[in-house]
Scaffold this motif. Structure first.
Motif, PDB file in Angstrom:
ATOM      1  N   ILE A   1       0.909  -1.412  -0.062  1.00 31.80           N
ATOM      2  CA  ILE A   1       0.207   0.123  -0.013  1.00 31.80           C
ATOM      3  C   ILE A   1       1.396   1.415  -0.042  1.00 31.80           C
ATOM      4  O   ILE A   1       1.480   1.187   0.590  1.00 31.80           O
ATOM      5  N   ILE A   2       1.410   1.927  -1.130  1.00 32.57           N
ATOM      6  CA  ILE A   2       1.453   3.201  -1.070  1.00 32.57           C
ATOM      7  C   ILE A   2       0.566   4.714  -0.667  1.00 32.57           C
ATOM      8  O   ILE A   2      -0.287   4.777  -2.010  1.00 32.57           O
ATOM      9  N   ASN A   3       0.792   5.585   0.610  1.00 31.22           N
ATOM     10  CA  ASN A   3       0.510   6.836   0.328  1.00 31.22           C
ATOM     11  C   ASN A   3       0.623   7.919   0.237  1.00 31.22           C
ATOM     12  O   ASN A   3       2.084   7.470   0.572  1.00 31.22           O
TER      13      ASN A   3
ATOM     14  N   THR B   1      -2.958   0.680  -3.478  1.00 34.59           N
ATOM     15  CA  THR B   1      -2.532  -1.065  -3.829  1.00 34.59           C
ATOM     16  C   THR B   1      -2.275  -1.779  -4.375  1.00 34.59           C
ATOM     17  O   THR B   1      -3.126  -2.220  -5.382  1.00 34.59           O
ATOM     18  N   ILE B   2      -0.977  -2.472  -4.298  1.00 33.85           N
ATOM     19  CA  ILE B   2      -0.650  -3.607  -5.379  1.00 33.85           C
ATOM     20  C   ILE B   2      -0.467  -4.778  -4.885  1.00 33.85           C
ATOM     21  O   ILE B   2      -0.081  -5.198  -3.996  1.00 33.85           O
ATOM     22  N   LEU B   3      -1.343  -5.739  -5.189  1.00 30.53           N
ATOM     23  CA  LEU B   3      -1.896  -6.751  -4.364  1.00 30.53           C
ATOM     24  C   LEU B   3      -1.867  -8.197  -5.993  1.00 30.53           C
ATOM     25  O   LEU B   3      -3.302  -8.488  -6.233  1.00 30.53           O
ATOM     26  N   THR B   4      -1.043  -8.622  -5.512  1.00 29.60           N
ATOM     27  CA  THR B   4      -0.346 -10.007  -6.759  1.00 29.60           C
ATOM     28  C   THR B   4      -0.115 -11.216  -6.261  1.00 29.60           C
ATOM     29  O   THR B   4       0.275 -10.937  -4.708  1.00 29.60           O
TER      30      THR B   4
ATOM     31  N   SER C   1      -8.489   2.729  -1.378  1.00 27.33           N
ATOM     32  CA  SER C   1      -7.466   3.240  -1.854  1.00 27.33           C
ATOM     33  C   SER C   1      -8.035   3.926  -3.135  1.00 27.33           C
ATOM     34  O   SER C   1      -9.275   3.407  -3.542  1.00 27.33           O
ATOM     35  N   ASP C   2      -6.868   4.667  -4.566  1.00 31.46           N
ATOM     36  CA  ASP C   2      -7.721   5.201  -5.792  1.00 31.46           C
ATOM     37  C   ASP C   2      -7.464   4.802  -6.279  1.00 31.46           C
ATOM     38  O   ASP C   2      -7.774   4.509  -7.299  1.00 31.46           O
ATOM     39  N   ILE C   3      -6.539   3.519  -6.514  1.00 31.21           N
ATOM     40  CA  ILE C   3      -6.162   3.038  -7.177  1.00 31.21           C
ATOM     41  C   ILE C   3      -6.038   1.484  -6.847  1.00 31.21           C
ATOM     42  O   ILE C   3      -5.502   1.596  -5.623  1.00 31.21           O
ATOM     43  N   TYR C   4      -6.352   0.338  -7.237  1.00 32.44           N
ATOM     44  CA  TYR C   4      -6.076  -1.354  -7.071  1.00 32.44           C
ATOM     45  C   TYR C   4      -5.185  -2.009  -8.474  1.00 32.44           C
ATOM     46  O   TYR C   4      -6.475  -2.271  -9.296  1.00 32.44           O
ATOM     47  N   LEU C   5      -4.029  -2.315  -7.984  1.00 29.43           N
ATOM     48  CA  LEU C   5      -3.951  -3.121  -9.051  1.00 29.43           C
ATOM     49  C   LEU C   5      -3.942  -4.816  -8.916  1.00 29.43           C
ATOM     50  O   LEU C   5      -3.403  -4.461  -7.002  1.00 29.43           O
ATOM     51  N   ILE C   6      -4.521  -5.546  -8.751  1.00 34.51           N
ATOM     52  CA  ILE C   6      -4.964  -6.729  -8.222  1.00 34.51           C
ATOM     53  C   ILE C   6      -5.128  -7.812  -9.716  1.00 34.51           C
ATOM     54  O   ILE C   6      -5.702  -8.003 -10.712  1.00 34.51           O
ATOM     55  N   GLU C   7      -4.616  -9.238  -8.432  1.00 32.99           N
ATOM     56  CA  GLU C   7      -4.637  -9.956  -9.892  1.00 32.99           C
ATOM     57  C   GLU C   7      -5.791 -10.674 -10.103  1.00 32.99           C
ATOM     58  O   GLU C   7      -7.126 -11.179  -9.302  1.00 32.99           O
TER      59      GLU C   7
END
Length: 266
Positions: A132-134, A141-144, A160-166
């Motif tokens: 999680i980058i603030n 959020t980066i979640l893979t 989160s404003d951005i979700y990169l998710i698997e």
């Protein structure tokens, strides 16, 4: 100042993401050869020697392949937790001592003008994590590479404003595909990868329809398609009343090249 984010490339063969603020340029994972990472960064209009740090989620080759090369070539620090470092040290090669930086999962740290929270995930690796980058009330959020997303993780990444998710695989394609049974079991296990359905259910519990940007990532080349991943998540979110063209922005990370840049303005 704005925050820039993009996936440089994401899929079974390799993964790398990029975050930029006024003072910081981060590479998250480096799962390609050094030469290919340089090309991807240049395609994103980023000079490789301007990268301030490389964050690693876990030690599998599709996330670390070029990390050592870039670190040596451009004197870039690599950050990972202790167990991940122990598991990947031989793979990445010799790293300058000052560029070997260790953090602890679930404990915040800062890099220049960015606050980072590495949170533990569930994968068949030494000690995998998401990030999680603030920055300036904006949250990425980066979640893979996790077999499940439990309530702790959902509570952490919500808002989160951005979700990169698997969205790694389609369950039926995996069941009926050519992989050995043992590999199918591994992928579908709690320490494997999120299916399209898992991804959809997770997003359904945390999205509010407040213009969040969602990037579906780490799609399996063998057990998924872009159309299937997108339609599975899209249909489920639509069934909850979330308009993916108005309430949120749903996109896919390009498997082989840079995806569209997302800019967050404070």
């Amino acid at each position: 100042m704005s925050i820039k984010f993009c996936s440089l490339s994401s899929g079974s063969s390799g993964n790398a993401m990029y975050v930029e603020t006024e003072k910081t340029r981060l590479l998250i994972d480096a799962g390609f050869s050094g030469k290919q990472l340089e090309k991807l960064l240049m395609n994103a209009n980023v000079l490789p020697d301007s990268i301030d740090a490389i964050l690693i989620t876990h030690e599998h080759t599709d996330h670390i392949k070029g990390a050592g090369v870039l670190s040596r070539r451009y004197n870039i620090p690599i950050l990972a937790n202790e167990k991940t470092w122990l598991a990947m040290l031989k793979k990445v090669g010799k790293i300058k001592e000052e560029n070997l930086i260790v953090f602890k999962n679930d404990i915040d740290f800062s890099l220049r003008d960015i606050d980072i929270h590495p949170f533990s995930t569930y994968h068949d690796s030494a000690n995998s994590c998401g990030y999680i980058i603030n920055k300036d009330n904006k949250k990425i959020t980066i979640l893979t590479d996790t077999g499940i997303v439990n309530e702790r993780m959902k509570n952490l990444i919500a808002g989160s404003d951005i979700y990169l998710i698997e969205a790694n695989h389609d369950v039926e394609m995996l069941k009926n595909g050519s992989y050995p049974y043992s590999l199918k079991q591994r992928i579908a296990s709690v320490k494997g990868h999120l299916s399209n359905e898992d991804c959809a259910f997770t997003l359904g519990e945390i999205l509010t329809g407040n213009q969040e940007k969602v990037v579906l990532a780490h799609l399996s080349e063998e057990n998924n398609t872009e159309e299937l991943a997108f339609s599975t998540v899209d249909k489920y979110l639509q069934s909850l009343g979330l308009d993916t063209k108005r309430d949120i922005n749903l996109t896919l990370a390009n498997r082989n090249n840079v995806s569209n840049e997302i800019i967050l303005v404070p």
